[in-house]
Design an enzyme around this catalytic site. Structure first.
Site, PDB file in Angstrom:
ATOM      1  N   LYS A  22       2.415  15.471   5.351  1.00 17.22           N
ATOM      2  CA  LYS A  22       1.547  14.434   4.756  1.00 17.22           C
ATOM      3  C   LYS A  22       1.115  13.442   5.824  1.00 17.22           C
ATOM      4  O   LYS A  22      -0.065  13.148   5.978  1.00 17.22           O
ATOM      5  CB  LYS A  22       2.319  13.697   3.643  1.00 17.22           C
ATOM      6  CG  LYS A  22       1.640  12.427   3.172  1.00 17.22           C
ATOM      7  CD  LYS A  22       2.384  11.770   2.043  1.00 17.22           C
ATOM      8  CE  LYS A  22       3.325  10.664   2.423  1.00 17.22           C
ATOM      9  NZ  LYS A  22       2.705   9.443   2.965  1.00 17.22           N
ATOM     10  N   ARG A  92      -1.918   3.623   1.316  1.00 19.55           N
ATOM     11  CA  ARG A  92      -1.932   2.720   2.449  1.00 19.55           C
ATOM     12  C   ARG A  92      -2.669   3.295   3.671  1.00 19.55           C
ATOM     13  O   ARG A  92      -3.359   2.570   4.397  1.00 19.55           O
ATOM     14  CB  ARG A  92      -0.484   2.411   2.824  1.00 19.55           C
ATOM     15  CG  ARG A  92      -0.377   1.380   3.883  1.00 19.55           C
ATOM     16  CD  ARG A  92       1.054   1.020   4.118  1.00 19.55           C
ATOM     17  NE  ARG A  92       1.146   0.272   5.343  1.00 19.55           N
ATOM     18  CZ  ARG A  92       0.891  -0.997   5.444  1.00 19.55           C
ATOM     19  NH1 ARG A  92       0.547  -1.677   4.374  1.00 19.55           N
ATOM     20  NH2 ARG A  92       0.973  -1.609   6.607  1.00 19.55           N
ATOM     21  N   PRO A 122       2.507  -5.621   5.554  1.00 20.09           N
ATOM     22  CA  PRO A 122       1.244  -6.290   5.871  1.00 20.09           C
ATOM     23  C   PRO A 122       0.358  -5.406   6.752  1.00 20.09           C
ATOM     24  O   PRO A 122       0.796  -4.365   7.228  1.00 20.09           O
ATOM     25  CB  PRO A 122       1.701  -7.530   6.639  1.00 20.09           C
ATOM     26  CG  PRO A 122       3.018  -7.173   7.204  1.00 20.09           C
ATOM     27  CD  PRO A 122       3.639  -6.160   6.286  1.00 20.09           C
ATOM     28  N   VAL A 123      -0.883  -5.859   6.963  1.00 16.86           N
ATOM     29  CA  VAL A 123      -1.806  -5.069   7.797  1.00 16.86           C
ATOM     30  C   VAL A 123      -2.219  -5.853   9.039  1.00 16.86           C
ATOM     31  O   VAL A 123      -3.224  -5.550   9.664  1.00 16.86           O
ATOM     32  CB  VAL A 123      -3.045  -4.613   6.983  1.00 16.86           C
ATOM     33  CG1 VAL A 123      -2.661  -3.548   5.972  1.00 16.86           C
ATOM     34  CG2 VAL A 123      -3.732  -5.789   6.303  1.00 16.86           C
ATOM     35  N   ASP A 124      -1.409  -6.896   9.380  1.00 18.61           N
ATOM     36  CA  ASP A 124      -1.783  -7.742  10.514  1.00 18.61           C
ATOM     37  C   ASP A 124      -1.901  -6.959  11.825  1.00 18.61           C
ATOM     38  O   ASP A 124      -2.782  -7.232  12.641  1.00 18.61           O
ATOM     39  CB  ASP A 124      -0.761  -8.889  10.666  1.00 18.61           C
ATOM     40  CG  ASP A 124       0.666  -8.373  10.788  1.00 18.61           C
ATOM     41  OD1 ASP A 124       1.009  -7.380  10.112  1.00 18.61           O
ATOM     42  OD2 ASP A 124       1.444  -8.951  11.562  1.00 18.61           O
ATOM     43  N   LEU A 125      -1.045  -5.969  12.027  1.00 16.52           N
ATOM     44  CA  LEU A 125      -1.101  -5.216  13.287  1.00 16.52           C
ATOM     45  C   LEU A 125      -2.375  -4.373  13.348  1.00 16.52           C
ATOM     46  O   LEU A 125      -2.985  -4.222  14.409  1.00 16.52           O
ATOM     47  CB  LEU A 125       0.126  -4.310  13.437  1.00 16.52           C
ATOM     48  CG  LEU A 125       1.486  -5.017  13.429  1.00 16.52           C
ATOM     49  CD1 LEU A 125       2.619  -4.008  13.498  1.00 16.52           C
ATOM     50  CD2 LEU A 125       1.577  -5.987  14.604  1.00 16.52           C
ATOM     51  N   ASP A 305      11.999   7.524   6.062  1.00 17.63           N
ATOM     52  CA  ASP A 305      11.538   8.361   4.947  1.00 17.63           C
ATOM     53  C   ASP A 305      12.616   9.324   4.460  1.00 17.63           C
ATOM     54  O   ASP A 305      12.480   9.896   3.373  1.00 17.63           O
ATOM     55  CB  ASP A 305      10.287   9.158   5.362  1.00 17.63           C
ATOM     56  CG  ASP A 305       9.043   8.289   5.398  1.00 17.63           C
ATOM     57  OD1 ASP A 305       9.089   7.149   4.909  1.00 17.63           O
ATOM     58  OD2 ASP A 305       8.016   8.764   5.925  1.00 17.63           O
TER      59      ASP A 305
HETATM   60  C1  UD1 Z   1       4.162   5.356   8.239  1.00 18.80           C
HETATM   61  C2  UD1 Z   1       4.375   6.506   7.294  1.00 18.80           C
HETATM   62  C3  UD1 Z   1       5.530   6.202   6.342  1.00 18.80           C
HETATM   63  C4  UD1 Z   1       6.778   5.832   7.131  1.00 18.80           C
HETATM   64  C5  UD1 Z   1       6.495   4.739   8.142  1.00 18.80           C
HETATM   65  C6  UD1 Z   1       7.661   4.463   9.068  1.00 18.80           C
HETATM   66  C7  UD1 Z   1       2.149   7.404   7.081  1.00 18.80           C
HETATM   67  C8  UD1 Z   1       0.960   7.651   6.211  1.00 18.80           C
HETATM   68  N1  UD1 Z   1       3.162   6.713   6.533  1.00 18.80           N
HETATM   69  O1  UD1 Z   1       3.818   4.228   7.441  1.00 18.80           O
HETATM   70  O2  UD1 Z   1       5.768   7.372   5.561  1.00 18.80           O
HETATM   71  O3  UD1 Z   1       7.776   5.383   6.251  1.00 18.80           O
HETATM   72  O4  UD1 Z   1       5.369   5.099   8.975  1.00 18.80           O
HETATM   73  O5  UD1 Z   1       8.062   5.614   9.710  1.00 18.80           O
HETATM   74  O6  UD1 Z   1       2.202   7.863   8.206  1.00 18.80           O
HETATM   75  N2  UD1 Z   1       3.999  -3.559   9.751  1.00 18.80           N
HETATM   76  C9  UD1 Z   1       3.567  -4.850   9.897  1.00 18.80           C
HETATM   77  N3  UD1 Z   1       2.230  -5.056  10.043  1.00 18.80           N
HETATM   78  C10 UD1 Z   1       1.318  -4.032  10.048  1.00 18.80           C
HETATM   79  C11 UD1 Z   1       1.800  -2.707   9.925  1.00 18.80           C
HETATM   80  C12 UD1 Z   1       3.150  -2.499   9.769  1.00 18.80           C
HETATM   81  O7  UD1 Z   1       4.352  -5.796   9.897  1.00 18.80           O
HETATM   82  O8  UD1 Z   1       0.109  -4.286  10.180  1.00 18.80           O
HETATM   83  C13 UD1 Z   1       5.462  -3.324   9.569  1.00 18.80           C
HETATM   84  C14 UD1 Z   1       5.783  -2.660   8.238  1.00 18.80           C
HETATM   85  O9  UD1 Z   1       5.861  -3.610   7.204  1.00 18.80           O
HETATM   86  C15 UD1 Z   1       7.111  -2.009   8.562  1.00 18.80           C
HETATM   87  C16 UD1 Z   1       6.976  -1.625  10.042  1.00 18.80           C
HETATM   88  O10 UD1 Z   1       5.869  -2.373  10.532  1.00 18.80           O
HETATM   89  O11 UD1 Z   1       8.145  -2.940   8.405  1.00 18.80           O
HETATM   90  C17 UD1 Z   1       6.703  -0.169  10.306  1.00 18.80           C
HETATM   91  O12 UD1 Z   1       5.645   0.253   9.497  1.00 18.80           O
HETATM   92  P1  UD1 Z   1       4.617   1.370   9.981  1.00 18.80           P
HETATM   93  O13 UD1 Z   1       5.243   2.197  11.053  1.00 18.80           O
HETATM   94  O14 UD1 Z   1       3.315   0.733  10.284  1.00 18.80           O
HETATM   95  O15 UD1 Z   1       4.474   2.238   8.669  1.00 18.80           O
HETATM   96  P2  UD1 Z   1       3.188   2.935   8.116  1.00 18.80           P
HETATM   97  O16 UD1 Z   1       2.307   3.370   9.240  1.00 18.80           O
HETATM   98  O17 UD1 Z   1       2.604   2.147   7.012  1.00 18.80           O
END
Ligand code: UD1
Length: 422
Positions: A22, A92, A122-125, A305
């Site tokens: 996925k 997401r 969040p989506v700040d990154l 996961d």
């Molecule tokens: C991806 C996977 C998800 C998996 C996760 C961690 C996909 C579609 N989903 O999710 O199955 O559980 O990686 O391995 O590939 N964060 C921020 N700001 C942001 C983005 C992330 O603070 O803008 C934080 C998140 O809240 C979290 C951490 O970063 O605490 C890691 O998240 P991230 O690796 O970005 O997860 P996803 O890409 O959403």
């Protein structure tokens, strides 16, 4: 209302085929919007999140055709640039389209994305990497609106490891002017798979799968053929089903499945696990033993996961163990439901302490997220009597043929109609 009816399973036996990942397929499908000619994506799982992604591609003007596990995406010359709430809200990974669309045109907007309720997420990154590449990004009416004349390569240092933000930076940078360097990049195999696809399309990406990724922008990309890597979390789930129910199973199609931390924990619990070139065999005949503590971490650490399904397998293990979740803050949504089966689990902040119980008993359960939902099914298969699991739509987001695969391994479960009480 359809619910899953689950009975205590005999020891599992047989073989299961592992589908495409996925988390590999979603960014690769988003990347198709960057290409000028058709893309052929093989081993694409037939799951709800992929169906959603194809709906987004169609809304943007692409033609998408699925034949078995192969999806062909024919991009259009001038893609639309807005992803409405109905399509963005439930998943997401839809946010990745922003960077891909900006790399094709000068404007992109998306309703705020959805996904499993496992923490703030969040989506700040994501916004940060687009801004670093020169885009103007604003939040307007529950939408993220981006504009960019030309994206320009730059140096991006991610403050925390993020799979999505790393993939987003790669997607936005492949056609940017000049060079981009992403530091503290996520090293997940799915990031490397995205880079392999984009490279086949003509992109210049070095270091994907390591913590420093270097991209030299190219003027445009052509379509390519690609086979999505196998889903290591799907594989982990069926291995945990075998650990929970006992028996012996063989998983096929697992070439390149990077699952060492999960295999290590299962071996420590008393399972015999053997990884071949394209198969994994798991057997459990003796009792389960609680492993040393498990702490989730970005790759190559123990995958967040897999936390829920491994926990579900260990509820009857002799002894006690702790699961510490370091990636997402609310990733124990399955714990109260597991306790309804008689599991003994207490949560303290980001740590769940599990004391093995001799037996679990059937209960009515509700899945609230994808991996937690799968965990409830595994636990119910190892519980005496019957259980029901509602909220199967969460599981269908990410598992191709979940129920038939478990049935083929000898598990006792089927979808049934349950009358709505209200
Ligand atoms: C991806 C996977 C998800 C998996 C996760 C961690 C996909 C579609 N989903 O999710 O199955 O559980 O990686 O391995 O590939 N964060 C921020 N700001 C942001 C983005 C992330 O603070 O803008 C934080 C998140 O809240 C979290 C951490 O970063 O605490 C890691 O998240 P991230 O690796 O970005 O997860 P996803 O890409 O959403």
């Amino acid at each position: 209302m359809q619910v899953l009816s689950v009975s205590k399973s005999p020891p599992l036996a047989g073989e299961a085929y592992i589908h495409g990942a996925k988390n590999g397929a979603l960014p690769i499908l988003a990347a198709c919007v960057l290409c000028r000619t058709p893309c052929t994506i093989r081993n694409c799982p037939d799951i709800r999140d992929v169906a959603h992604t194809l709906s987004i591609l169609r809304a943007l003007g692409c033609t998408c055709v699925r034949e078995g596990g192969t999806v062909t995406v024919t991009p259009c010359t001038c893609p639309a640039c807005h992803i409405p709430q109905a399509l963005a809200g439930s998943m997401r990974a839809s946010i990745l389209f922003l960077g891909a669309l900006l790399a094709r045109g000068q404007e992109a907007s998306i309703a705020l994305p959805g996904g499993c309720p496992i923490g703030k997420r969040p989506v700040d990154l994501h916004i940060g990497v687009l801004r670093a590449l020169g885009a103007e990004v604003r939040a307007e009416d529950h939408q993220i609106v981006c504009r960019a004349g030309t994206l320009r390569g730059c140096r991006i240092e991610l403050p925390i490891v993020s799979v999505g933000a790393t993939e987003h930076a790669i997607l936005a940078a492949v056609c940017a002017r000049g060079c981009t360097e992403i530091r503290n990049a996520a090293r997940e195999p799915e990031v490397a798979d995205l880079a392999r696809f984009l490279s086949a399309c003509g992109a210049d990406i070095k270091g994907a799968g390591t913590s420093v990724v270097r991209i030299t922008g190219v003027p445009s990309l052509r379509g390519a053929e690609h086979t999505v890597l196998p889903d290591r979390i799907e594989a982990a789930t069926y291995l945990c089903a075998c650990a929970a129910c006992g028996g012996q199973i063989v998983l096929r199609g697992t070439e390149g499945c990077s699952l060492e931390p999960v295999l290590h924990v299962l071996a420590a619990c008393g399972c015999r696990v053997e990884q071949g070139r394209s198969s994994i065999t798991c057997a459990r005949t003796g009792p389960l033993i609680a492993p040393a503590d498990v702490t989730t971490a970005p790759y190559p650490g123990f995958p967040t996961d897999a936390q829920a399904v491994v926990m579900a397998a260990l509820l009857r293990a002799r002894g006690a163990c702790r699961f510490t979740e370091t990636v997402f803050e609310h990733r124990f949504l399955h714990v109260p439901e597991l306790c309804r089966l008689g599991a003994q689990i207490s949560v303290h902040g980001r740590t769940a302490c599990i004391t093995g119980v001799p037996a679990l008993h059937g209960a009515e359960l509700h899945a609230r997220d994808l991996r937690g939902g799968a965990a409830l099914v595994l636990a119910a298969l190892s519980a005496e009597g019957n259980s029901t699991v509602s909220g199967m739509n969460h599981i269908e987001r990410g598992y191709d043929s979940f129920v038939p695969t478990l049935q083929a391994l000898g598990a006792e479960l089927k979808m049934v109609e349950k009358p709505d009480l209200l």
